[in-house]
Motif scaffolding. Structure first.
Motif, PDB file in Angstrom:
ATOM      1  N   ARG A  73       0.832  -1.211   0.000  1.00  0.00           N
ATOM      2  CA  ARG A  73       0.000   0.000   0.000  1.00  0.00           C
ATOM      3  C   ARG A  73       0.865   1.259   0.000  1.00  0.00           C
ATOM      4  N   GLU A  74       1.932   1.223   0.769  1.00  0.00           N
ATOM      5  CA  GLU A  74       2.792   2.400   0.903  1.00  0.00           C
ATOM      6  C   GLU A  74       3.774   2.560  -0.257  1.00  0.00           C
ATOM      7  N   SER A  75       4.279   1.438  -0.771  1.00  0.00           N
ATOM      8  CA  SER A  75       5.332   1.497  -1.792  1.00  0.00           C
ATOM      9  C   SER A  75       4.831   1.294  -3.218  1.00  0.00           C
ATOM     10  N   HIS A  76       3.765   0.536  -3.374  1.00  0.00           N
ATOM     11  CA  HIS A  76       3.231   0.232  -4.708  1.00  0.00           C
ATOM     12  C   HIS A  76       1.704   0.278  -4.681  1.00  0.00           C
ATOM     13  N   PRO A  77       1.135   1.472  -4.485  1.00  0.00           N
ATOM     14  CA  PRO A  77      -0.322   1.593  -4.322  1.00  0.00           C
ATOM     15  C   PRO A  77      -1.136   1.170  -5.540  1.00  0.00           C
ATOM     16  N   ASN A  78      -0.509   1.094  -6.698  1.00  0.00           N
ATOM     17  CA  ASN A  78      -1.239   0.688  -7.902  1.00  0.00           C
ATOM     18  C   ASN A  78      -1.383  -0.834  -8.034  1.00  0.00           C
ATOM     19  N   VAL A  79      -0.660  -1.562  -7.209  1.00  0.00           N
ATOM     20  CA  VAL A  79      -0.767  -3.024  -7.235  1.00  0.00           C
ATOM     21  C   VAL A  79      -1.972  -3.441  -6.385  1.00  0.00           C
ATOM     22  N   LEU A  80      -2.865  -4.216  -6.975  1.00  0.00           N
ATOM     23  CA  LEU A  80      -4.074  -4.653  -6.285  1.00  0.00           C
ATOM     24  C   LEU A  80      -3.783  -5.917  -5.472  1.00  0.00           C
ATOM     25  N   VAL A  81      -4.221  -5.918  -4.226  1.00  0.00           N
ATOM     26  CA  VAL A  81      -3.962  -7.054  -3.330  1.00  0.00           C
ATOM     27  C   VAL A  81      -5.245  -7.829  -3.072  1.00  0.00           C
ATOM     28  N   LEU A  82      -5.222  -9.129  -3.370  1.00  0.00           N
ATOM     29  CA  LEU A  82      -6.322 -10.028  -3.036  1.00  0.00           C
ATOM     30  C   LEU A  82      -5.806 -10.992  -1.977  1.00  0.00           C
ATOM     31  N   ALA A  83      -6.340 -10.879  -0.759  1.00  0.00           N
ATOM     32  CA  ALA A  83      -5.879 -11.701   0.355  1.00  0.00           C
ATOM     33  C   ALA A  83      -6.497 -13.091   0.304  1.00  0.00           C
ATOM     34  N   LEU A  84      -5.704 -14.084   0.712  1.00  0.00           N
ATOM     35  CA  LEU A  84      -6.161 -15.470   0.813  1.00  0.00           C
ATOM     36  C   LEU A  84      -5.914 -15.973   2.229  1.00  0.00           C
ATOM     37  N   SER A  85      -6.889 -16.685   2.782  1.00  0.00           N
ATOM     38  CA  SER A  85      -6.720 -17.173   4.151  1.00  0.00           C
ATOM     39  C   SER A  85      -7.464 -18.480   4.362  1.00  0.00           C
ATOM     40  N   MET A  86      -6.985 -19.232   5.340  1.00  0.00           N
ATOM     41  CA  MET A  86      -7.689 -20.452   5.752  1.00  0.00           C
ATOM     42  C   MET A  86      -8.802 -20.115   6.737  1.00  0.00           C
ATOM     43  N   GLN A  87      -8.723 -18.912   7.352  1.00  0.00           N
ATOM     44  CA  GLN A  87      -9.647 -18.540   8.411  1.00  0.00           C
ATOM     45  C   GLN A  87     -10.550 -17.387   7.989  1.00  0.00           C
TER      46      GLN A  87
END
Length: 216
Positions: A73-87
């Motif tokens: 978010r701070e260094s590459h705000p144009n990169v979209l993050v999709l989180a993956l979790s077991m919980q």
């Protein structure tokens, strides 16, 4: 043109399986896999290694998903993050969203939902399944109710209110411009103006504001 994806997951078999699944997605291609956020940081030293989307595991050694999403978010705000979790715990979900994740999926989702999530993030900027949306909205609205915010009394134009209502839908910004009979540039202007007025950074935040103020 295919959208590039990087998988960050310390479970190599899961990362390889995800890569294999996404190789069948028409609009996407996997650039590479990393085992943790620290390895991703080293990869990002080369601009050729920076993707459109990072598929990010939440629980990892060395540098976990929370730390990695904040760094992105701070260094590459144009990169979209999709989180993956077991919980599906509320704390992890809210923390990832606050650190900049644009979506949150459980690892037991079907390939069809994974593809839908990727497409929606590219087109709309975010994706949350129904269970996650209810938690995000509830948390944000409860937080807002405990703050002495003056934003509710702001004088918004009718066009800005109309735009806010559309933020709650799954319309893309292009579809909004067609609905409101204006150019995409005008839609962008509404978004930027409202984000500045309301001190909100994302479309999800605008949607929450619309619901909170009874515009839905």
């Amino acid at each position: 043109m295919k959208h590039s994806i990087v998988i960050v997951d310390d479970h190599i078999l899961i990362a390889k399986a995800l890569g294999s699944i996404m190789s069948n997605f028409t609009d996407f291609q996997v650039l590479y896999e990393c085992e943790n956020g620290k390895e991703l940081q080293h990869k990002f030293a080369s601009k050729d290694n920076i993707p459109s989307i990072v598929l990010l595991d939440v629980s990892m050694p060395v540098m976990n998903g929370f730390e990695t999403s904040k760094w992105l978010r701070e260094s590459h705000p144009n990169v979209l993050v999709l989180a993956l979790s077991m919980q599906d715990d509320e704390e992890s979900l809210i923390r990832m969203i606050k650190n900049g994740a644009r979506g949150y999926l459980l690892k037991n989702v079907s390939p069809a939902e994974l593809e839908k999530a990727l497409k929606t993030i590219i087109n709309n900027g975010y994706y949350y399944p129904e269970w996650a949306s209810s938690i995000v909205f509830s948390n944000m609205m409860n937080s807002a109710s405990n703050e002495n915010s003056t934003s509710l009394s702001l004088d918004l134009s009718e066009r800005e209110k109309e735009f806010l209502k559309l933020c709650i839908t799954d319309m893309s910004y292009k579809e909004m411009s067609e609905k409101m009979f204006c150019s995409p540039r005008t839609i962008e202007s509404y978004r930027n103006s409202l984000c500045e007025k309301l001190n909100i950074k994302t479309r999800v935040g605008l949607a929450v504001y619309a619901i909170k103020t009874g515009l839905d």
